[in-house]
Design an enzyme around this catalytic site. Structure first.
Site, PDB file in Angstrom:
ATOM      1  N   SER A 289     -12.329  10.703   6.227  1.00 57.55           N
ATOM      2  CA  SER A 289     -12.477  10.075   4.925  1.00 57.55           C
ATOM      3  C   SER A 289     -13.942  10.113   4.465  1.00 57.55           C
ATOM      4  O   SER A 289     -14.518  11.194   4.409  1.00 57.55           O
ATOM      5  CB  SER A 289     -11.926   8.652   5.002  1.00 57.55           C
ATOM      6  OG  SER A 289     -11.651   8.169   3.724  1.00 57.55           O
TER       7      SER A 289
ATOM      8  N   ARG B 140      -9.654  -4.961  -1.399  1.00 54.97           N
ATOM      9  CA  ARG B 140      -9.128  -4.449  -0.138  1.00 54.97           C
ATOM     10  C   ARG B 140      -7.616  -4.228  -0.215  1.00 54.97           C
ATOM     11  O   ARG B 140      -7.095  -3.242   0.303  1.00 54.97           O
ATOM     12  CB  ARG B 140      -9.460  -5.431   0.991  1.00 54.97           C
ATOM     13  CG  ARG B 140      -8.911  -5.058   2.343  1.00 54.97           C
ATOM     14  CD  ARG B 140      -9.445  -3.726   2.814  1.00 54.97           C
ATOM     15  NE  ARG B 140      -9.128  -3.473   4.215  1.00 54.97           N
ATOM     16  CZ  ARG B 140      -9.514  -2.396   4.869  1.00 54.97           C
ATOM     17  NH1 ARG B 140     -10.223  -1.460   4.250  1.00 54.97           N
ATOM     18  NH2 ARG B 140      -9.204  -2.220   6.135  1.00 54.97           N
TER      19      ARG B 140
ATOM     20  N   ASP C  22      -0.823  12.175   3.614  1.00 52.04           N
ATOM     21  CA  ASP C  22      -2.034  11.601   3.027  1.00 52.04           C
ATOM     22  C   ASP C  22      -2.115  12.010   1.559  1.00 52.04           C
ATOM     23  O   ASP C  22      -2.374  13.156   1.236  1.00 52.04           O
ATOM     24  CB  ASP C  22      -3.255  12.128   3.807  1.00 52.04           C
ATOM     25  CG  ASP C  22      -4.575  11.534   3.329  1.00 52.04           C
ATOM     26  OD1 ASP C  22      -4.587  10.837   2.293  1.00 52.04           O
ATOM     27  OD2 ASP C  22      -5.600  11.750   4.004  1.00 52.04           O
TER      28      ASP C  22
ATOM     29  N   HIS D  64      -2.968   8.229   4.710  1.00 51.36           N
ATOM     30  CA  HIS D  64      -4.385   8.487   4.979  1.00 51.36           C
ATOM     31  C   HIS D  64      -4.830   7.835   6.288  1.00 51.36           C
ATOM     32  O   HIS D  64      -5.642   8.382   7.024  1.00 51.36           O
ATOM     33  CB  HIS D  64      -5.202   7.947   3.797  1.00 51.36           C
ATOM     34  CG  HIS D  64      -6.669   8.206   3.905  1.00 51.36           C
ATOM     35  ND1 HIS D  64      -7.197   9.475   4.036  1.00 51.36           N
ATOM     36  CD2 HIS D  64      -7.744   7.366   3.897  1.00 51.36           C
ATOM     37  CE1 HIS D  64      -8.519   9.389   4.102  1.00 51.36           C
ATOM     38  NE2 HIS D  64      -8.869   8.127   4.023  1.00 51.36           N
ATOM     39  N   ASP D  65      -4.286   6.661   6.564  1.00 53.30           N
ATOM     40  CA  ASP D  65      -4.639   5.910   7.775  1.00 53.30           C
ATOM     41  C   ASP D  65      -4.355   6.658   9.066  1.00 53.30           C
ATOM     42  O   ASP D  65      -4.850   6.270  10.125  1.00 53.30           O
ATOM     43  CB  ASP D  65      -3.872   4.582   7.812  1.00 53.30           C
ATOM     44  CG  ASP D  65      -4.786   3.409   7.509  1.00 53.30           C
ATOM     45  OD1 ASP D  65      -5.983   3.638   7.293  1.00 53.30           O
ATOM     46  OD2 ASP D  65      -4.283   2.268   7.491  1.00 53.30           O
TER      47      ASP D  65
END
Lengths: 218, 409
Positions: free
Chosen positions: B166, B236, B332, B365-366
């Site tokens: 990232s 967040r 992602d 994405h994580d």
């Protein structure tokens, strides 16, 4: 028929001890040490791995299957997930000494464009193909009236990845048409390998496959 | 030239009880301000970092880990605030893909961060108070320039590999672009060569959430003894959704209700997914600074490697000696595979040495932070191959019998 002049299959052994596929061993023989090599459709990287350890070549690969790419990268090879039909266009002219396409041309969507890119990217191109003019293939169609399934072409018509099959004569004709010079060719027989015999129709009948060393007329 | 306040120790066993003690931080003195992309020089600069493993005699086994937006230097040991294990603990350690028996791992807190490295909550020497919005807007290039000061101070001419996902992946690419001879291998993961309009848009939502919190006070919340926790938590929450995938959210929560049997016909957290997001927001504010969040997201937004090259990425890597392994994940959608492919195409166009792997995962994405076996295997294999090319021997101690033997036969 004569098998005179047929040499024994080259006994190249890959790093992990298993023998290199016959056509790959023959291709490896054509490549001098220290060359820059692009292997398109490199599968699990057997040829690149062999060439890296045996001839210290600077090798890159392109492979369609995720499993193949993972296997290659895990072996320390530089391989990208990609497609001969779409990804060759990015490579600059003459960026490699050898561009290798083994048993893949017949599975591309546009073999002519792929061939054009191969001789553009590489000073030399090495192409190996199964021969659809092989006598057993012809007999299967002639007598059984069914699409041939052979050890070299083991797929049924409905699940084959080979969408652009050709004969040895087809490929030499295409090369002539594209002004590609055939520097060397080897015909693979069930029990050995030989330089192409004259006349070509005999090689086209008896050969299971062929390997061509090509270059662009520049 | 940089100097260290006291020569930092070159080893770290990751067991220090108070990792924020000053044993592993570099101070670049005021006399040598670091130029920033915005034009304002910055001094002093403090870089907080952690190291794992041992630097070898010829200093050729150093791996730099660049953390993501809300990551920090506690990559493989317990976090001093949350008490949680390192964010890449499964990746780094003895016998792990990034094997600390073999490599010397350095992980700095990025410039603009809030875990000890100079950032907007650091003290401005001109005022004696936190910089807040007087802190200059920094870029990914500035973060990398600061990391280079650290690497130089550690006496390392060439990093064996630079790895990050990232925002960390952006730094990896920036390293390869700015200091090609100092980067033997580079692994940019789930990243892009420039931040997309969609990603800038998501960041803007987060920043607006923070800035519309009355406790933000134009960034001067410190002076008022408060923190814009609501704004930061909402930022967040919004961002967290972008790190996941529809499949992952559905598998984890579906439409399950939270602690109730029927809909409340109100706006409490009826659904588990709401409760989960609220929890993510609330816990985040304990360990992250709101102004830092503004500056870090801005740095990502400004990232465009092709800027100054007429929008073309190819010239950036012309003649690069670095060996790249680009990794993306199928699900992602924040940094999709297409972004990675553009990097691969640019590297191919300059005949660079590049591997590219797309990992099958439904975790979004994580995925790069999670224990995805295929991903770990590929990284391990690439590093083994890289070590062979670099002439690094196998691990010093405790060889794992299952791990592939590396080094020339």
């Amino acid at each position: 028929m004569t098998q005179g002049g047929v040499s024994d299959v080259v006994d190249a052994v890959s790093e992990n001890g298993s023998p290199l596929r016959r056509d790959l061993a023959l291709i490896a023989e054509m490549i001098p040490p220290g060359s820059r090599v692009l292997d398109i459709g490199c599968a699990e990287g057997d040829l690149l791995h062999h060439l890296w350890h045996d001839k210290h070549i600077d090798g890159r690969g392109i492979e369609l299957s995720q499993a193949g790419v993972h296997a290659c990268v895990s072996r320390g090879l530089s391989v990208i997930q990609g497609d001969a039909d779409t990804d060759l266009i990015d490579y600059p002219d003459l960026s490699f000494d050898y561009a290798v396409l083994s048993q893949t041309l017949q599975a591309t969507r546009s073999p002519r464009d792929v061939l054009d890119n191969l001789v553009r990217i590489g000073r030399h191109a090495i192409v190996s193909v199964p021969n659809f003019g092989y006598w057993r293939v012809r007999l299967a169609l002639l007598f059984r009236g069914r699409m041939p399934v052979t050890p070299n072409l083991p797929f049924s018509w409905f699940d084959t990845p080979n969408i652009h099959l050709c004969t040895i004569s087809d490929l030499t004709a295409l090369c002539a048409d594209m002004e590609i010079i055939i520097e060397r060719s080897l015909i693979m027989f069930p029990r050995g390998v030989a330089k192409p015999m004259a006349p070509q129709w005999l090689a086209n009948l008896l050969g299971e496959g062929a390997i061509f060393l090509l270059k662009k007329a520049r | 030239m940089t100097a260290t306040e006291s020569r930092p120790p070159l080893t770290g066993d990751g067991t220090t009880s108070s990792p924020l003690d000053h044993s592993q931080r570099l101070v670049v003195p005021v006399a040598e301000p670091m130029p920033l992309d915005c034009g304002t020089p910055l001094a002093p600069i403090v870089i907080a970092y952690r190291t794992y493993g041992k630097l070898n005699a010829d200093r050729s086994n150093a791996i730099l880990i660049c953390h993501a937006l809300t990551g920090d230097q506690f990559v493989a040991d317990r976090h001093p605030v949350t008490g949680k294990p390192g964010w890449w603990g499964h990746m780094i350690g003895p016998g792990r893909p990034i094997d600390t028996d073999r490599y010397f791992v350095i992980c700095p807190n990025a410039l603009g961060g809030c875990m000890g490295t100079t950032g907007p909550n650091s003290i401005d020497p001109a005022t004696g108070a936190p910089y807040a919005l007087d802190f200059p807007v920094i870029t990914i290039g500035d973060m990398v320039r600061a990391q280079k000061l650290l690497v130089d101070a550690l006496g390392i001419d060439q990093l064996f590999c630079v790895i990050g996902g990232s925002m960390g992946g952006m730094q990896v690419l920036q390293w390869a672009a700015d200091y090609p001879d100092s980067v033997f291998g580079a692994i940019p993961i789930a990243t892009s060569w420039r931040h997309t309009a969609q990603n800038i848009a998501f960041h803007e939502v987060g920043r607006q959430a923070i800035m519309s919190d009355p406790d933000w006070h134009e960034g001067n919340y410190d002076r008022f003894g408060v923190r814009p926790t609501r704004g930061l938590a909402i930022a967040r929450m919004a961002a967290h959704v972008t790190y996941l995938s529809e499949t992952a959210l559905h598998r984890k929560f579906g439409r399950s209700l939270q602690d109730r049997k029927m809909l409340s016909f109100g706006f409490g957290a009826d659904f588990q997914v709401e409760s989960y997001l609220r929890h993510q927001g609330i816990t985040f504010v304990d360990r992250f600074d709101a102004n830092s969040y503004l500056y870090m997201t801005r740095a990502m937004d400004y990232f465009d490697l092709a800027l100054g090259h007429g929008g073309r990425l190819t010239p950036v890597f012309l003649g690069t000696p670095t060996r790249f392994c680009i990794v993306s994940f199928t699900s992602d959608w924040l940094f999709p595979t297409s972004e990675s492919r553009q990097i691969v195409h640019a590297l191919n166009a300059v005949a660079a040495n590049v591997s590219f792997v797309e990992i099958e995962s439904d975790k979004g994405h994580d995925a790069f932070l999670l224990d995805e076996p295929e991903f770990l295997r590929v990284l391990h294999g690439f590093l083994d191959g890289l070590a062979e090319h670099r002439g690094l021997g196998p691990a010093d101690t405790g060889p794992d019998p299952d791990s592939r033997a590396a080094g020339q036969p």
